[in-house]
Each structure stands twice: as structure tokens, then as C-alpha cells.
Design a protein around this motif. Structure first.
Motif, short mmCIF file in Angstrom:
data_model
loop_
_atom_site.label_atom_id
_atom_site.label_comp_id
_atom_site.label_asym_id
_atom_site.label_seq_id
_atom_site.Cartn_x
_atom_site.Cartn_y
_atom_site.Cartn_z
N HIS A 1 0.82 -1.22 0.00
CA HIS A 1 0.00 0.00 0.00
C HIS A 1 0.85 1.27 0.00
O HIS A 1 0.39 2.32 -0.45
CB HIS A 1 -0.94 -0.02 1.20
CG HIS A 1 -2.05 -1.02 1.08
ND1 HIS A 1 -3.05 -0.91 0.13
CD2 HIS A 1 -2.31 -2.16 1.76
CE1 HIS A 1 -3.88 -1.92 0.24
NE2 HIS A 1 -3.46 -2.70 1.23
N ARG A 2 2.09 1.16 0.49
CA ARG A 2 2.96 2.33 0.48
C ARG A 2 3.35 2.75 -0.94
O ARG A 2 3.71 3.90 -1.17
CB ARG A 2 4.22 2.05 1.30
CG ARG A 2 3.96 1.90 2.79
CD ARG A 2 5.25 1.63 3.54
NE ARG A 2 4.99 1.39 4.96
CZ ARG A 2 5.93 1.11 5.86
NH1 ARG A 2 7.21 1.02 5.47
NH2 ARG A 2 5.61 0.89 7.12
N LEU A 3 3.33 1.79 -1.86
CA LEU A 3 3.70 2.10 -3.25
C LEU A 3 2.48 2.31 -4.15
O LEU A 3 2.62 2.48 -5.35
CB LEU A 3 4.57 0.98 -3.83
CG LEU A 3 5.99 0.86 -3.25
CD1 LEU A 3 6.72 -0.33 -3.85
CD2 LEU A 3 6.78 2.13 -3.51
N LEU A 4 1.30 2.21 -3.55
CA LEU A 4 0.08 2.42 -4.33
C LEU A 4 -0.32 3.90 -4.29
O LEU A 4 -0.05 4.58 -3.30
CB LEU A 4 -1.04 1.55 -3.76
CG LEU A 4 -0.83 0.04 -3.88
CD1 LEU A 4 -1.98 -0.71 -3.19
CD2 LEU A 4 -0.71 -0.39 -5.34
N PRO A 5 -0.94 4.44 -5.33
CA PRO A 5 -1.36 3.74 -6.54
C PRO A 5 -0.19 3.45 -7.48
O PRO A 5 0.80 4.21 -7.51
CB PRO A 5 -2.34 4.72 -7.19
CG PRO A 5 -1.84 6.06 -6.74
CD PRO A 5 -1.33 5.85 -5.34
N ALA A 6 -0.31 2.39 -8.24
CA ALA A 6 0.75 2.00 -9.17
C ALA A 6 0.60 2.81 -10.45
O ALA A 6 0.16 2.31 -11.49
CB ALA A 6 0.65 0.50 -9.47
N ASP A 7 0.99 4.06 -10.38
CA ASP A 7 0.76 4.98 -11.50
C ASP A 7 2.03 5.26 -12.29
O ASP A 7 2.07 6.18 -13.10
CB ASP A 7 0.17 6.29 -10.99
CG ASP A 7 0.98 6.91 -9.85
OD1 ASP A 7 2.08 6.38 -9.55
OD2 ASP A 7 0.52 7.91 -9.27
N SER A 8 3.09 4.48 -12.04
CA SER A 8 4.32 4.65 -12.81
C SER A 8 5.00 3.30 -12.97
O SER A 8 4.75 2.36 -12.19
CB SER A 8 5.27 5.63 -12.12
OG SER A 8 5.79 5.08 -10.93
N TRP A 9 5.85 3.22 -13.99
CA TRP A 9 6.60 1.97 -14.24
C TRP A 9 7.47 1.63 -13.04
O TRP A 9 7.57 0.46 -12.66
CB TRP A 9 7.43 2.14 -15.50
CG TRP A 9 8.36 0.99 -15.78
CD1 TRP A 9 9.70 0.96 -15.57
CD2 TRP A 9 8.02 -0.28 -16.33
NE1 TRP A 9 10.23 -0.25 -15.95
CE2 TRP A 9 9.21 -1.03 -16.43
CE3 TRP A 9 6.83 -0.87 -16.76
CZ2 TRP A 9 9.26 -2.33 -16.93
CZ3 TRP A 9 6.86 -2.17 -17.26
CH2 TRP A 9 8.05 -2.88 -17.34
N GLU A 10 8.10 2.62 -12.44
CA GLU A 10 8.99 2.38 -11.31
C GLU A 10 8.23 1.77 -10.13
O GLU A 10 8.70 0.83 -9.49
CB GLU A 10 9.68 3.68 -10.87
CG GLU A 10 10.68 4.23 -11.87
CD GLU A 10 10.02 4.93 -13.05
OE1 GLU A 10 8.79 5.19 -12.99
OE2 GLU A 10 10.73 5.19 -14.04
N LYS A 11 7.04 2.31 -9.84
CA LYS A 11 6.25 1.77 -8.74
C LYS A 11 5.79 0.34 -9.06
O LYS A 11 5.76 -0.53 -8.17
CB LYS A 11 5.03 2.64 -8.48
CG LYS A 11 5.34 3.93 -7.74
CD LYS A 11 4.04 4.65 -7.40
CE LYS A 11 4.30 5.91 -6.59
NZ LYS A 11 3.03 6.59 -6.24
N ALA A 12 5.42 0.10 -10.30
CA ALA A 12 4.96 -1.24 -10.68
C ALA A 12 6.06 -2.27 -10.50
O ALA A 12 5.84 -3.35 -9.95
CB ALA A 12 4.46 -1.23 -12.13
N VAL A 13 7.27 -1.93 -10.95
CA VAL A 13 8.40 -2.85 -10.80
C VAL A 13 8.73 -3.03 -9.32
O VAL A 13 9.03 -4.14 -8.86
CB VAL A 13 9.62 -2.35 -11.59
CG1 VAL A 13 10.84 -3.22 -11.29
CG2 VAL A 13 9.32 -2.36 -13.09
N GLY A 14 8.69 -1.94 -8.54
CA GLY A 14 8.96 -2.03 -7.11
C GLY A 14 7.97 -2.94 -6.40
O GLY A 14 8.36 -3.76 -5.54
N LEU A 15 6.69 -2.83 -6.76
CA LEU A 15 5.69 -3.72 -6.19
C LEU A 15 5.96 -5.17 -6.57
O LEU A 15 5.79 -6.08 -5.76
CB LEU A 15 4.30 -3.29 -6.67
CG LEU A 15 3.75 -2.01 -6.03
CD1 LEU A 15 2.58 -1.48 -6.85
CD2 LEU A 15 3.33 -2.27 -4.60
#
Length: 226
Positions: free
Chosen positions: A122-136
Motif C-alpha cells: 500500500h505504500r507504493l500504491l497507486p501503481a501509477d508509474s513503471w517504477e512503482k509497478a516494478v517495485g511492487l
């Protein structure tokens, strides 16, 4: 183990063990894919890029550890590691061949740990970027998973980076059909994977691979062929 045998082993373990992945990671799948806006399939792919990257990094780290016995243990330790690797592959084959209720029960054991990890997502949400998606995806790949740990243990016993890369990536790719699928498509794929004859065939192939790996030194000694 040859790269081809490692690829087949990884794919079979991932594909036919992925019903366990759905039981364990169903909540995570729903959260992650529910955060991706329509038409942003690139972000959804980022989750799985991160997940496979986690698997690969763990596999290579354990392979490096597996190469240490060549320097620290007596020269005769290599056959014992081969036998251990073969036995591990046979155990994975037994897991694949188990009735579905047992596999799903194993997957359910990790759900309490999964719920504890969810706040990190939840700390990386919303997954609104490629970096966040890969981190998740990287966090997802670090979740406790008995089947993954079995594949990583095989990587440690392989002690060879090329088959390890092929096996771990094969395992990750094998899990994709169920972890990417949804709705009716997911139900159809899961139903077919559960077919006893298909699971039995996959288990037999993997068990045969394990037996050949374990018997390799003995066969080479008695045949006079490396």
C-alpha cells in the motif's frame, strides 16, 4: 543438468504449481491489477518484471553459495550434490502430482504472512508509474513461497549460473498463465491444469529428470561415457 532440462523443470514447476500461487497470491493479484488504469497494460507487466527479477536475483545468489563447496569440501562432494538435486526434483514432482485440495492447503498456509506484507504494497500504491509497478513486483517476488524455495534450493545444488538462470526464469514464466489470467480465462486454464492425466504426465517427466540427474555419476561410471 543441461539448460534444456533446467528450462523444462522450471516451466513444469511453475505451470503446474501455479494453482498454489493463485491460492497464496490471489489477494495481491486483485490489489495490484485493480490499481492499473484501463489501457495501461505496461504497468501490469511491470509487476511481473519485478517479480521475475526477484526470483532471478535470489537464484543467482544461491548459485554463488552452491559453488563454494567446490573450494571448501572434498572433491567427492559433487556426486552427493547431484543426488540431492535429483531427490529434490522428485519431491517437486510429487507436489505437482498431489490432488488439488492438498496443494491449495499448502498455499493457504502462507496467507497470514501475506496479509502482514500487504501494508508494504500500500505504500507504493497507486501503481501509477513503471517504477512503482516494478517495485511492487520486487516485493511480491520476496513473499514466502514453498514451491519457489524448492526451485531456489535446486539452483543452489546446481551451482551453475546458466542452468540456474534458465530454470528460475522458466519457473517464473510458467506461473504467468494463471497470474495474468482473469475471469473465465482463468477458470478454463486452471481447470485444464488440474486435469489428472496432464498433471500426472508433468510429474512423471520431472521425476524422470530427477532420477536421471541423481543417477548421472553412476551411469557415467558404468557406461564409460561422460
Amino acid at each position: 543438468m543441461t539448460p534444456f532440462a533446467a528450462l523444462v523443470t522450471g516451466l513444469l514447476a511453475g505451470l503446474f504449481g501455479s494453482t498454489h500461487c493463485v491460492a497464496m497470491c490471489g489477494g495481491i493479484m486483485a490489489v495490484l491489477h485493480g490499481q492499473v488504469p484501463r489501457g495501461r497494460d505496461r504497468l501490469a507487466a511491470g509487476f511481473h518484471v519485478g517479480r521475475l527479477t526477484s526470483y532471478l536475483l535470489l537464484g543467482l545468489a544461491l548459485t554463488a553459495l552452491g559453488m563454494l563447496p567446490e573450494r571448501l569440501l572434498p572433491a567427492g562432494s559433487a556426486p552427493a550434490m547431484r543426488v540431492a538435486l535429483g531427490a529434490l526434483l522428485v519431491l517437486i514432482a510429487l507436489y505437482i502430482g498431489l490432488p488439488g485440495r492438498f496443494r491449495d492447503a499448502f498455499g493457504g498456509l502462507a496467507q497470514p504472512i501475506t496479509r502482514r506484507v500487504m501494508p508494504l504494497f500500500h505504500r507504493l500504491l497507486p501503481a501509477d508509474s513503471w517504477e512503482k509497478a516494478v517495485g511492487l513486483g520486487l516485493i511480491w517476488g520476496l513473499l514466502p513461497c514453498g514451491l519457489l524455495y524448492s526451485v531456489l534450493a535446486a539452483a543452489w545444488l546446481l551451482a551453475d549460473p546458466v542452468p540456474t538462470i534458465v530454470m528460475v526464469l522458466g519457473f517464473g514464466l510458467g506461473t504467468l498463465p494463471l497470474l495474468l489470467g482473469g475471469g473465465l480465462a482463468l477458470a478454463r486454464i486452471r481447470s485444464r491444469i488440474r486435469a489428472p492425466w496432464l498433471r500426472g504426465s508433468a510429474a512423471a517427466v520431472m521425476a524422470g529428470t530427477g532420477l536421471l540427474v541423481a543417477a548421472g555419476p553412476w551411469l557415467a561410471h558404468h557406461s564409460g561415457h561422460a
